[in-house]
Design an enzyme around this catalytic site. Structure first.
Site, PDB file in Angstrom:
ATOM      1  N   CYS A  79       0.605  -1.278  -0.079  1.00 21.96           N
ATOM      2  CA  CYS A  79       0.083   0.049   0.083  1.00 21.96           C
ATOM      3  C   CYS A  79       0.691   1.206   0.101  1.00 21.96           C
ATOM      4  O   CYS A  79       1.491   1.673  -0.953  1.00 21.96           O
ATOM      5  CB  CYS A  79      -0.949   0.119   1.332  1.00 21.96           C
ATOM      6  SG  CYS A  79      -2.237   1.072   0.837  1.00 21.96           S
ATOM      7  N   HIS A 168      -3.952  -5.209   0.729  1.00 19.25           N
ATOM      8  CA  HIS A 168      -3.362  -5.739   2.049  1.00 19.25           C
ATOM      9  C   HIS A 168      -3.415  -7.246   2.069  1.00 19.25           C
ATOM     10  O   HIS A 168      -4.449  -7.971   2.278  1.00 19.25           O
ATOM     11  CB  HIS A 168      -4.070  -5.391   3.263  1.00 19.25           C
ATOM     12  CG  HIS A 168      -3.795  -3.689   3.337  1.00 19.25           C
ATOM     13  ND1 HIS A 168      -2.766  -3.193   4.193  1.00 19.25           N
ATOM     14  CD2 HIS A 168      -4.470  -2.544   2.848  1.00 19.25           C
ATOM     15  CE1 HIS A 168      -2.688  -1.905   4.232  1.00 19.25           C
ATOM     16  NE2 HIS A 168      -3.626  -1.303   3.410  1.00 19.25           N
ATOM     17  N   GLU A 170      -2.282  -9.232   4.228  1.00 21.86           N
ATOM     18  CA  GLU A 170      -1.921  -9.786   5.703  1.00 21.86           C
ATOM     19  C   GLU A 170      -3.332 -10.013   6.351  1.00 21.86           C
ATOM     20  O   GLU A 170      -3.662 -10.553   7.394  1.00 21.86           O
ATOM     21  CB  GLU A 170      -1.162  -8.735   6.627  1.00 21.86           C
ATOM     22  CG  GLU A 170      -1.932  -7.378   6.676  1.00 21.86           C
ATOM     23  CD  GLU A 170      -1.598  -6.509   5.666  1.00 21.86           C
ATOM     24  OE1 GLU A 170      -1.561  -5.131   6.037  1.00 21.86           O
ATOM     25  OE2 GLU A 170      -1.002  -6.802   4.609  1.00 21.86           O
ATOM     26  N   SER A 222       2.290 -13.500  37.796  1.00 27.35           N
ATOM     27  CA  SER A 222       1.047 -12.811  38.110  1.00 27.35           C
ATOM     28  C   SER A 222      -0.032 -13.909  38.151  1.00 27.35           C
ATOM     29  O   SER A 222      -1.188 -13.500  38.159  1.00 27.35           O
ATOM     30  CB  SER A 222       0.862 -11.879  36.732  1.00 27.35           C
ATOM     31  OG  SER A 222       0.772 -12.620  35.546  1.00 27.35           O
TER      32      SER A 222
END
Length: 510
Positions: A79, A168, A170, A222
């Site tokens: 892009c 895109h 992805e 944690s």
């Protein structure tokens, strides 16, 4: 030396997705701001230029010296990256006459054979998201794919392995996006795809042995996935030289302290449990502002951790469960990131305790941490635990914190989580919890009027917490959860369900 792909970030919301897709090919990759990246050594097999919210036509828009990569390494512009390469080489980039956003059909150009387009079908669905478009290419660029509305959907520079695409690959909406990235990463960049959980564990344990030697390490647990996997990795490297501290801040889920402490001992870890509920409640008294609550919790944790850490002689290192999104979000392409909320790990502690930091998971995304944990043999119940905020229930109680409010929220949360598990929804949800709202509502129980608390249920689907959508829980399940909470949790007479996505909302309320 681990082979890798480098992604230069120009500010796109999709940059992390590119990294995730490359890693799904078992190829390691790293993200750097376009204006702050290290010298590229022999381990770098290719470079990807990300998209951007900017226009290449704008004064001051992001730029990078392309001569650092061209004809030296395979290069792919996505892009904005594709538009930048065309623009700086004499091509023409103009505002789109029809802004192309959403699905489009890709048409490979006949006769233009390219390793990049190998196996891509004619009419394959791709996802566009741009306000500019490439109108004319430089003379040494050739079009290799188009769509119905734009003439240059993909191009190659003649005589070099440099490519540009205006869609895109992805995102999941680009149906053959993974195949395109595989063509670039595996075929053009010649990556072997040997970066796996097995290889990560082997390499990391070896590095930790070399880094830590016979030094002692202290790590704050944690109860979550990240700190647990970090602890097991460090323990695998240095054994009893690791001491873990698990602090009960009074803001954990119901029964969590005892259950998690027991699971840690089952892993063979040397864990010190510290009951510090009173100290945390005292530090939080009267505080309603979310940032003030976070800072009070952070300061109290540091004080408790330092106090316990001093009991261990000759500690040189602080272990932390920092993961890759923590690192990425601390560096912005336009300078320091804006503070949305401050509870990253144990900030400030190393300086105060004069220790160095060891972060064995700092290159991994959350799902990769879980895969490594599975390889290490951690219990699936621990690895499948939903993420839980560092400040705990303090940021799920809107307003000031009292023991009574914590007790109400713990009970409501327990009902919610247990029913998700019993009805087969817990593992379908990325994160779930209950929020205690700072309002009361009128209700009727039996023949009596009540004026009690309102709680909101929150359940989201996500991959790594960067974006999230609310989960469409069945009405029947929501009804059962609401009925159970109101009947079993004294002090609650109304239950609502949060149907906000991230963005614009965040997952937590504070």
């Amino acid at each position: 030396m681990t082979e890798k792909i480098v992604i230069l970030d120009f500010g796109s919301q999709y940059t992390q997705l590119i990294a995730r897709r490359v890693r799904e090919l078992n190829v390691y990759c790293e993200i750097y701001p376009y204006n702050h990246f290290p010298a590229l050594d022999a381990s770098v097999k290719g470079v990807i230029l990300s998209g951007s919210p900017c226009s290449v036509r704008e004064e001051g828009s992001p730029r990078v010296d392309l001569s650092l990569f061209r004809n030296k390494l395979p290069l792919l512009g996505v892009c904005y990256g594709a538009q930048l390469m065309a623009h700086v080489n004499g091509g023409s980039v103009e505002p789109s006459s029809i802004r192309e956003y959403g699905r489009a059909s890709l048409e490979p150009v006949a006769g233009k054979t390219s390793a990049f387009m190998k196996g891509i079908t004619n009419g394959s669905q791709v996802w566009m998201s741009h306000g500019d478009t490439i109108v004319n290419l430089p003379s040494d660029f050739e079009i290799i794919a188009k769509t119905e509305s734009i003439p240059v959907a993909a191009y190659k520079i003649n005589g070099e392995e440099t490519y540009g695409i205006q869609f895109h690959p992805e995102v999941t909406h680009t149906l053959e996006g993974k195949a395109l990235l595989s063509n670039f990463v595996m075929d053009i960049c010649k990556c072997t795809g040997d970066w796996t959980p097995d290889s990560f564990v082997e390499a990391t344990v070896s590095e930790l042995k070399q880094q830590l030697g016979n030094d002692k390490v202290v790590l704050g647990l944690s109860g979550g996935v990240d700190s647990s996997v970090a602890a097991v990795l460090i323990h695998k490297a240095i054994g009893s030289n690791l001491t873990c501290i698990f602090v009960d801040n009074g803001l954990l889920r119901k029964n969590e302290y005892d259950e998690v402490l027991q699971s840690y001992h089952g892993l063979g870890l040397n864990v010190i449990g510290v009951d510090a509920k009173k100290e945390f409640y005292t530090s939080l008294a009267g505080l309603s502002d979310p940032e003030q609550k976070r800072k009070a919790i952070g300061k109290t944790f540091i004080d408790i951790f330092e106090q316990e850490g001093k009991k261990i002689k000759d500690v040189r290192w602080l272990g932390q469960g920092t993961i890759y999104p923590d690192i990425i979000e601390s560096v912005s392409v336009k300078g320091p990131s804006a503070t949305i909320k401050s509870h990253h790990n144990v900030g400030g502690l190393p300086e105060k305790m004069n220790m160095k930091v060891v972060e064995p998971l700092k290159t991994l995304f959350k799902d990769e941490v879980r895969r490594v944990g599975k390889k290490l043999g951690l219990d699936s119940a621990l690895l499948g635990r939903h993420p839980f905020p560092g400040p705990g229930l303090a940021i799920r109680i809107i307003g000031d914190i009292t023991e009574e409010k914590v007790a109400i929220l713990q009970e409501a949360d327990y009902v919610f989580i247990q029913l998700l598990k019993q009805r087969g929804w817990y593992d379908k949800v990325w994160q779930a919890g209950v929020i205690l709202l700072p309002i009361k509502s009128v209700g009727v129980m039996g023949d009596e009027r009540t004026y009690e608390n309102v709680v909101s249920l929150r359940a989201v689907s996500s991959v790594d917490g960067m974006t999230a959508d609310w989960v469409h829980l069945p009405y029947e399940l929501l009804a059962e959860i609401s009925n159970s909470i109101i009947n079993r949790v004294k002090g609650v007479n109304r239950v609502v369900y949060d149907i906000s996505s991230k963005p614009p909302a965040t997952i937590e309320w504070e």
